[in-house]
Design a protein around this motif. Structure first.
Motif, PDB file in Angstrom:
ATOM      1  N   PHE A  30       0.840  -1.201   0.000  1.00 34.33           N
ATOM      2  CA  PHE A  30       0.000   0.000   0.000  1.00 34.33           C
ATOM      3  C   PHE A  30       0.877   1.255   0.000  1.00 34.33           C
ATOM      4  CE2 PHE A  30      -3.798   2.360   0.518  1.00 34.33           C
ATOM      5  CZ  PHE A  30      -3.530   3.394   1.402  1.00 34.33           C
ATOM      6  N   VAL A  31       1.938   1.238   0.801  1.00 28.80           N
ATOM      7  CA  VAL A  31       2.854   2.383   0.849  1.00 28.80           C
ATOM      8  C   VAL A  31       3.504   2.595  -0.521  1.00 28.80           C
ATOM      9  CG1 VAL A  31       5.024   3.232   1.847  1.00 28.80           C
ATOM     10  CG2 VAL A  31       3.316   2.169   3.311  1.00 28.80           C
ATOM     11  N   VAL A  32       3.924   1.507  -1.159  1.00 29.08           N
ATOM     12  CA  VAL A  32       4.563   1.610  -2.482  1.00 29.08           C
ATOM     13  C   VAL A  32       3.567   2.164  -3.502  1.00 29.08           C
ATOM     14  CG1 VAL A  32       5.515   0.259  -4.397  1.00 29.08           C
ATOM     15  CG2 VAL A  32       6.254  -0.202  -2.075  1.00 29.08           C
ATOM     16  N   LEU A  33       2.328   1.679  -3.450  1.00 35.00           N
ATOM     17  CA  LEU A  33       1.333   2.094  -4.441  1.00 35.00           C
ATOM     18  C   LEU A  33       0.935   3.556  -4.284  1.00 35.00           C
ATOM     19  CD1 LEU A  33      -1.052  -1.006  -4.560  1.00 35.00           C
ATOM     20  CD2 LEU A  33       0.643  -0.323  -6.243  1.00 35.00           C
ATOM     21  N   GLU A  57       0.014 -15.133  -5.839  1.00 40.06           N
ATOM     22  CA  GLU A  57       0.564 -13.821  -5.463  1.00 40.06           C
ATOM     23  C   GLU A  57       2.052 -13.741  -5.773  1.00 40.06           C
ATOM     24  OE1 GLU A  57      -1.089 -14.582  -1.512  1.00 40.06           O
ATOM     25  OE2 GLU A  57      -1.667 -12.482  -1.471  1.00 40.06           O
ATOM     26  N   ILE A  58       2.760 -14.813  -5.489  1.00 41.09           N
ATOM     27  CA  ILE A  58       4.202 -14.831  -5.760  1.00 41.09           C
ATOM     28  C   ILE A  58       4.442 -14.647  -7.255  1.00 41.09           C
ATOM     29  CG2 ILE A  58       6.294 -16.264  -5.733  1.00 41.09           C
ATOM     30  CD1 ILE A  58       5.108 -17.602  -3.180  1.00 41.09           C
ATOM     31  N   LEU A  98      -3.524  -5.078  -8.849  1.00 40.72           N
ATOM     32  CA  LEU A  98      -4.260  -6.350  -8.737  1.00 40.72           C
ATOM     33  C   LEU A  98      -3.698  -7.205  -7.608  1.00 40.72           C
ATOM     34  CD1 LEU A  98      -4.768  -7.347 -12.485  1.00 40.72           C
ATOM     35  CD2 LEU A  98      -6.524  -6.664 -10.835  1.00 40.72           C
ATOM     36  N   LEU A  99      -2.388  -7.196  -7.468  1.00 42.56           N
ATOM     37  CA  LEU A  99      -1.739  -7.952  -6.390  1.00 42.56           C
ATOM     38  C   LEU A  99      -2.213  -7.449  -5.037  1.00 42.56           C
ATOM     39  CD1 LEU A  99       0.326  -9.962  -5.273  1.00 42.56           C
ATOM     40  CD2 LEU A  99       2.121  -8.281  -5.692  1.00 42.56           C
ATOM     41  N   PHE A 100      -2.354  -6.152  -4.911  1.00 39.31           N
ATOM     42  CA  PHE A 100      -2.845  -5.585  -3.654  1.00 39.31           C
ATOM     43  C   PHE A 100      -4.254  -6.072  -3.355  1.00 39.31           C
ATOM     44  CE2 PHE A 100      -3.035  -2.717  -0.162  1.00 39.31           C
ATOM     45  CZ  PHE A 100      -4.340  -2.240  -0.137  1.00 39.31           C
ATOM     46  N   VAL A 101      -5.116  -6.047  -4.380  1.00 38.53           N
ATOM     47  CA  VAL A 101      -6.509  -6.468  -4.187  1.00 38.53           C
ATOM     48  C   VAL A 101      -6.570  -7.945  -3.793  1.00 38.53           C
ATOM     49  CG1 VAL A 101      -8.693  -6.834  -5.380  1.00 38.53           C
ATOM     50  CG2 VAL A 101      -7.447  -4.710  -5.744  1.00 38.53           C
TER      51      VAL A 101
END
Lengths: 137, 188
Positions: A30-33, A57-58, A98-101
């Motif tokens: 989240f911080v990166v995004l 996810e990986i 998408l990875l975050f979601v």
């Protein structure tokens, strides 16, 4: 304790580490995004916690990292706004979103499963007489 | 800045070698901690490979190592030491501070450790920042905050994505400038 309690207890023992690490991954992603800077090396913040994710996810993270490597290789094209280079950059960002979601959904599911396991375990720890009394009711 | 100063121990000639050695040591320890916590080591290795040269030449592996150490200790319910290493990570790079809420949530069910955790988190920060202010005055911290505050939207950030998308579709013109050690983007 019956066999289902053993399975539940074993699951709970493996879950907490996973839960903590997954939470860290989600927070840092989240911080990166949301960061206006978002340098490529920020992905390294996530590397230790990737080890606690699912295979999907990986794979998504490896895909995003690979695309990061590609667009940094062609950084001059990115700076001069070449369509292909920009498309790669945008695609990488979409994968990260998408990875975050996906990670958020899986984390919420894991927390719910863990709460369910704990309720079940508390139920199995009740004395047999009490369980029998409940069954009669 | 100990991670950048330590490789100088044998002089400039061996700086790169010792720096890469430190990176390798951090990597091995992270892998060990992942293994102890039941994670997939292959995933860590696989996620490092695509990052390539960035991994070896950037500083970010060191705060990543400190945060992993903190989280490992937190998983062992040693929240005091975990807070200490989060603090050190914060002094290395700012982002580990965002993991403190996770430690705080864990402290709710380990209330005996709250006071010591607060102390172990805040004392290193107070000592280091106090030393910086004592030697350089508060201007050093103020200028750092000003520098960060004036940074624009980086070209490869998520925030720049809508601008880039519109540019791809031919709906806007963008200006790319090199400021604050990164390429920043804005519309004309």
């Amino acid at each position: 304790m019956n066999s289902s309690s053993h399975i539940i207890t074993a699951a709970m023992k493996s879950k907490p580490n996973n839960l903590i690490a997954r939470s860290c991954f989600l927070v840092l992603l989240f911080v990166v995004l949301t960061n206006s800077i978002a340098s490529p090396q920020f992905l390294m913040w996530l590397v230790p916690f990737v080890a606690f994710l699912t295979t999907v996810e990986i794979t998504m993270f490896i895909g995003a990292s690979s695309l990061t490597w590609i667009y940094t290789k062609y950084w001059d094209d990115v700076v001069s706004l070449q369509p292909m280079a920009i498309s790669i950059l945008i695609f990488r960002n979409i994968i990260l979103i998408l990875l975050f979601v996906v990670s958020a959904v899986l984390l919420i599911k894991q927390i719910r499963d863990l709460k369910g396991h704990r309720k079940l375990l508390r139920g199995n720890r009740n004395p047999p007489n009490e369980q029998a009394g409940r069954a009669r009711i | 800045m100990i991670f950048l100063s330590l490789p100088n121990i044998f002089g400039e000639k061996y700086y790169t070698l010792i720096y890469y050695g430190l990176v390798a040591i951090c990597l091995v320890i992270i892998a060990y901690l992942i293994n102890k916590m039941g994670g997939k080591m292959w995933a860590m290795v696989a996620s490092i490979l695509p990052i390539g040269g960035l991994f070896w030449d950037r500083f970010d592996i060191f705060p990543a190592f400190l945060t992993m150490l903190a989280i490992f200790l937190a998983s062992r319910k040693n929240l005091v030491l975990a807070s200490f290493f989060i603090s050190l990570g914060f002094l290395t790079k700012l982002y580990p501070i965002f993991l403190m809420p996770i430690i705080a949530v864990m402290l709710l069910s380990n209330r005996k450790q709250i006071l010591n955790s607060v102390l172990s988190f805040s004392l290193p920060i107070i000592i280091i920042l106090g030393t910086i202010i004592a030697y350089g005055g508060k201007n050093g911290l103020v200028s750092f905050a000003n520098y960060q505050g004036k940074r624009g939207i980086a070209l490869d950030s998520i925030q720049a994505m809508p601008l880039l998308w519109q540019n791809l579709r031919g709906n806007n013109e963008l200006i790319i400038t090199y400021n604050h050690s990164s390429y920043e983007v804005k519309t004309k």
